[in-house]
Each structure stands twice: as C-alpha cells, then as structure tokens.
Design a protein around this motif. Structure first.
Motif, short mmCIF file in Angstrom:
data_model
loop_
_atom_site.label_atom_id
_atom_site.label_comp_id
_atom_site.label_asym_id
_atom_site.label_seq_id
_atom_site.Cartn_x
_atom_site.Cartn_y
_atom_site.Cartn_z
N SER A 62 0.85 -1.19 0.00
CA SER A 62 0.00 0.00 0.00
C SER A 62 0.88 1.24 0.00
CB SER A 62 -0.89 0.03 1.25
OG SER A 62 -1.82 -1.02 1.24
N VAL A 63 0.78 2.03 -1.05
CA VAL A 63 1.57 3.26 -1.12
C VAL A 63 0.87 4.36 -0.33
CG1 VAL A 63 2.41 5.07 -2.69
CG2 VAL A 63 2.57 2.66 -3.34
N GLU A 64 -0.43 4.47 -0.51
CA GLU A 64 -1.22 5.48 0.20
C GLU A 64 -2.68 5.11 0.08
OE1 GLU A 64 -3.40 8.11 -1.27
OE2 GLU A 64 -3.34 6.91 -3.09
N VAL A 93 -4.85 0.97 -8.71
CA VAL A 93 -5.73 1.86 -7.94
C VAL A 93 -6.99 1.09 -7.57
CG1 VAL A 93 -7.00 4.04 -7.94
CG2 VAL A 93 -4.80 3.89 -9.10
N CYS A 94 -7.37 1.17 -6.30
CA CYS A 94 -8.51 0.40 -5.80
C CYS A 94 -9.54 1.30 -5.12
CB CYS A 94 -8.05 -0.63 -4.76
SG CYS A 94 -6.99 -1.91 -5.46
N TRP A 95 -10.75 0.82 -5.14
CA TRP A 95 -11.87 1.44 -4.45
C TRP A 95 -12.30 0.50 -3.34
CZ3 TRP A 95 -14.67 5.57 -3.52
CH2 TRP A 95 -16.00 5.47 -3.10
N GLY A 96 -12.59 1.05 -2.17
CA GLY A 96 -13.07 0.22 -1.07
C GLY A 96 -14.32 0.81 -0.45
N ALA A 119 -17.97 3.82 5.36
CA ALA A 119 -16.69 4.37 4.93
C ALA A 119 -16.41 4.03 3.48
CB ALA A 119 -15.55 3.84 5.80
N THR A 120 -15.69 4.92 2.80
CA THR A 120 -15.19 4.63 1.45
C THR A 120 -13.69 4.88 1.43
OG1 THR A 120 -15.58 6.89 0.67
CG2 THR A 120 -17.35 5.30 0.32
N MET A 121 -13.02 4.17 0.56
CA MET A 121 -11.56 4.30 0.45
C MET A 121 -11.14 4.36 -1.01
SD MET A 121 -8.58 1.70 1.92
CE MET A 121 -8.66 2.33 3.60
N VAL A 122 -10.11 5.13 -1.28
CA VAL A 122 -9.38 5.03 -2.55
C VAL A 122 -7.93 4.82 -2.18
CG1 VAL A 122 -8.72 6.12 -4.71
CG2 VAL A 122 -10.97 6.53 -3.77
N GLY A 123 -7.32 3.79 -2.74
CA GLY A 123 -5.95 3.47 -2.38
C GLY A 123 -5.09 3.19 -3.60
N THR A 124 -3.80 3.47 -3.44
CA THR A 124 -2.83 3.20 -4.49
C THR A 124 -1.92 2.08 -4.02
OG1 THR A 124 -2.86 5.57 -5.02
CG2 THR A 124 -1.08 4.27 -5.97
N LEU D 61 5.61 11.63 -13.34
CA LEU D 61 4.19 11.43 -13.58
C LEU D 61 3.46 11.56 -12.25
CD1 LEU D 61 2.20 10.46 -15.85
CD2 LEU D 61 2.64 8.14 -15.04
N SER D 62 2.43 12.40 -12.19
CA SER D 62 1.61 12.49 -10.97
C SER D 62 0.67 11.29 -10.93
CB SER D 62 0.78 13.77 -10.96
OG SER D 62 1.60 14.90 -10.87
N VAL D 63 0.81 10.46 -9.91
CA VAL D 63 -0.07 9.31 -9.76
C VAL D 63 -1.37 9.75 -9.10
CG1 VAL D 63 -0.34 7.07 -8.62
CG2 VAL D 63 1.85 7.68 -9.68
N GLU D 64 -1.27 10.55 -8.06
CA GLU D 64 -2.43 11.04 -7.33
C GLU D 64 -1.99 12.20 -6.47
OE1 GLU D 64 -3.17 10.72 -3.70
OE2 GLU D 64 -1.08 10.20 -3.46
#
Lengths: 135, 135, 135, 135
Positions: A62-64, A93-96, A119-124, D61-64
């Motif tokens: 997990s980067v962020e 890129v994921c959605w939670g 809750a919702t999540m967006v993760g890289t 490159l901007s990832v996010e």
C-alpha cells in the motif's frame, strides 16, 4: 487481519470482500468501530483485490490511501469490499467500501438486518517483484 | 487507543504526540507494523491535536484522512505526531507524522537508536457540539 | 468553468455531468490534458452534484479532494461525472470520474469513438449558509 | 504552466517554488482563485520538486494528489512550494503549500503585504524511465 478477526468471504479477480465481527476492543469511546479498524479492513480488502490481479510471486504494497468516514460504524459486523479500478504493471488503484450490518429482533421474534455505508476508500497499491519492500 | 497500547507523551495547544510500542499482534506478514495500526495512531494524534483547540465540551470527528506509507514500520516503538494546520469553527485540518525507532546494542554494550519517518497523514476533522455524531 | 470551456450536459439530484473540449492551452508537454484541468472539471462536477442536494440559497465549498490520474487524458473531449456518495447537513462526500473520448475516422469514412477512464476523484464538500466562505 | 502564467522562482534539489499572478480568468464566482488553478500550480511545484531528484533523462508522472483548500485564495499572486518528503526509486512523495499574497496601500502611500496559507497538498509522483507514460 487475524488480530482484527477478519475473514475472506469473497475472492474474484479484482474483487475481494472481508467480513469483520465488531468486537468491543475495536470500538472507540462512543461504541462505534474505530477509524483505524475501518481503515485496516478496507486497506486489506483493497490490497487483496490488487494482489488478485498481479503476477504469481508478486507482493502488494500500500503506497497510500484515503478514507472517508461517512457514518458511525455501529452494528454487529462490517463487510469491506475492495475493487480494482485500474490495474497497471507497477501501480494499481482500488476502491473500497465498508458496510455495517445491525441485526434487530422484533417483538414477534423476527430478525431484521439493516445495512449502512460507513466508509469509502481510494488506495494506491504497488506491485513488488523480486526486491525489498522498502523502495 | 487502549487496544493498541498507545499513550500520550505530549499535549500542547494544536500539538499532540502519541507513543505506541510495536507488539507482535499489530504487525503484518513481514513483521512490520500494519498500515491499519499506523493509521489508527496517526488519526488519534491528529484528532487529539484538533480537539485541543476546540471549545470546552466539543467532540471531534474524523471526516476523512489520507495516509502515505513511506517505509516499513520496523522497530520497537513508533511516535505519532499530530499538528493542526488550520483550525476553523467547523473544520480543522491536521498534519500527522509517524516515526519508527529501533534500538540496537553494539558489541561494547552501547545502545544506538535509529529513527525513520514511516508515514505521513493529512486529515480533516470536524467540531461536533451539542448534537449527534451521525451528521 | 468558462475559462476552461466546460458546459453542463446533465443535472439530476446528486448527479452532474460536465463536458470539456480538449483545447491546446489546457494540455501539458506530452499533449495530454493537464492534471490541473482534470482536477478543475472533476471538482466542479462534484461541487455542482453536492449543491444540487443542498437547501435553496446555500453555497457549496470544496474542503478537500483527492484525484487519481489513471491514464493520459488524450482525446478530443472529456466528460466529468460528479456523484454524491453521502449528503449530510454540513458535509457532503462526492465521487467523480473523468472519461476521455477520442474520435477516429476509418479509411471508409466511418467514425469510431473510444473512451477511457482517465481520472477518479473523492471530494469533501461543505454546505455554506448565511455566512462568509472563509470558515 | 504557460496557460496559467506561472513561473519558477526557486529550484533546489527537492524544493521548487512557483509564482502565479492571480488573473481574472482563473477566479471563480466569488473572485477567488479557482480550486483547479490552485491544484495545477501546487501539482506542478510538487512534480518539479520530485523531478529535481530523479536521474537525468527521467520523466515525472503524478499518480495522485490530495489538496485541502484552507481559505479563499484572495490576493494579487500566489506562491506554490513543492517539497520532497521521500524520494524513492519508483515512488516519490511530495508536500505542497500555496500561500496567497495581498498588497494594500495605506493612506500615507506605504504598501503592506499580507500572506495567508490557502492550500496544502500531498502528492505521489512516479519516476518514468524509457517507457510510455500510460503505465
């Protein structure tokens, strides 16, 4: 995940669901599941979903992630759904989503279940192949 | 925080530090502190920092946060620092950092401590006064 | 939005679509729509979607947003979709997507349109009623 | 950046400042710099800061990124500061700040400058070497 007590209830390519019973030690002062526990279970669902589309032998990092806490996580259990939005060679890129379920028993003994998006999540996530995790 | 085992080590207006010993049940498969535990402790430090500038009687609610996981959280303990970037009547924005400390003992018996920035957070907190938490 | 050249193409309660033609001055060095233009149009779609569910007379304020840039925004135009995930009295959380469309003309003169998801957004919007925007 | 009218005012390893005059076409309905313009200039400052630490020949490159909008961006010009928090081989994490400056002339003809932090950013940038931008 074993500390939290979560278990995998669905694994498809790019889609993973985790279920977590709400235990007292995971709740905060108001009796709701703590933000950190929500983040843990959502991040895990997203990570596993990302991993499900990676090459064999790869690890996921997990980067962020960003989590929005939409409502108090009251209830007996939560379901965390992780979904891949975009799978790249390096970056996924994921959605939670985390949904809380409450069971209530009526006067006639019937049981009703209410669910709520909490809750919702967006993760890289990053694919790690054949090298250390630190970079 | 009691489940995690964190304790307050610094409380100033807009600045709160929490210390968390790294216990085995908080680590993931590689032996590093789990992202969820890092998120918990950073979110708590940010929340307390925000609360320290709110009116007496107010409660604090995490609306959302974003965490960047910079390096594996190896070590014996972590320090989570929460700092208020902007305190508003309704919305407070906080910055969080988590630093991991490792102690190593040399051949002569001397002890050296290395520290490493392992995570950063930006979070949006809301002041809740005299009404339910749900909105 | 008038500087960008975007126009509203759909307005429903909680759902707003904006279309933006890709002009040369909005592209970066590789000929793709600049991240800032993508952020602008997605933030606007999310803000309008949030505003569509607010009381008459209220204004909307973007508190924060996160954008993931999934693919180069090549093409002739982009469509930004803003959707409300949760509408609260004070805080509204929105989801945004930007899709890029490219039209190609084949040797027989037929036109084909390809579309690609180029960015996703999660944003937190605030209802502002009868007071200044600064807090 | 040329469409916005920004210019580089500081370039050090891992630190880049961009200055942007506030022109009317970049403002929204209340006369403040639009969130998209703030995001653009902050993302650019962060990207250049990341690039300054990358190998020669690499692209960024901007990832996010996540931006918090702290106060209305009123004033004559803004300064966007991009700072590298962590530079990795593949992933670089940056911190950005946007400060707005207003010049006011007093009755005696003296000029005073007030500055205000109007936005903060955290962004994830990727090093791209010898391959397409799309992955």
């Amino acid at each position: 995940m074993s500390t939290l007590g979560a278990r995998l209830v669905r694994v498809e390519p790019g889609e993973v669901d985790l279920e977590l019973p709400v235990r007292t030690e995971l709740t905060q002062q108001h009796g709701f599941l703590h933000a950190g526990a929500l983040a843990s279970v959502a991040d895990s669902a997203c990570s596993y979903a990302a991993l499900s589309l990676m090459p064999a032998g790869a690890a996921v990092l997990s980067v962020e992630f960003k989590i929005n806490l939409l409502a108090p996580a009251a209830g007996d259990r939560v379901l965390a759904k992780g979904r891949v939005i975009r799978a790249g060679k390096t970056v996924t890129v994921c959605w939670g989503e985390v949904v809380a379920f409450s069971e209530t028993t009526g006067t006639t003994g019937t049981t009703a279940t209410t669910e709520r998006l909490v809750a919702t999540m967006v993760g890289t996530m990053m694919t790690v192949e054949g090298r250390g995790l630190a970079d």
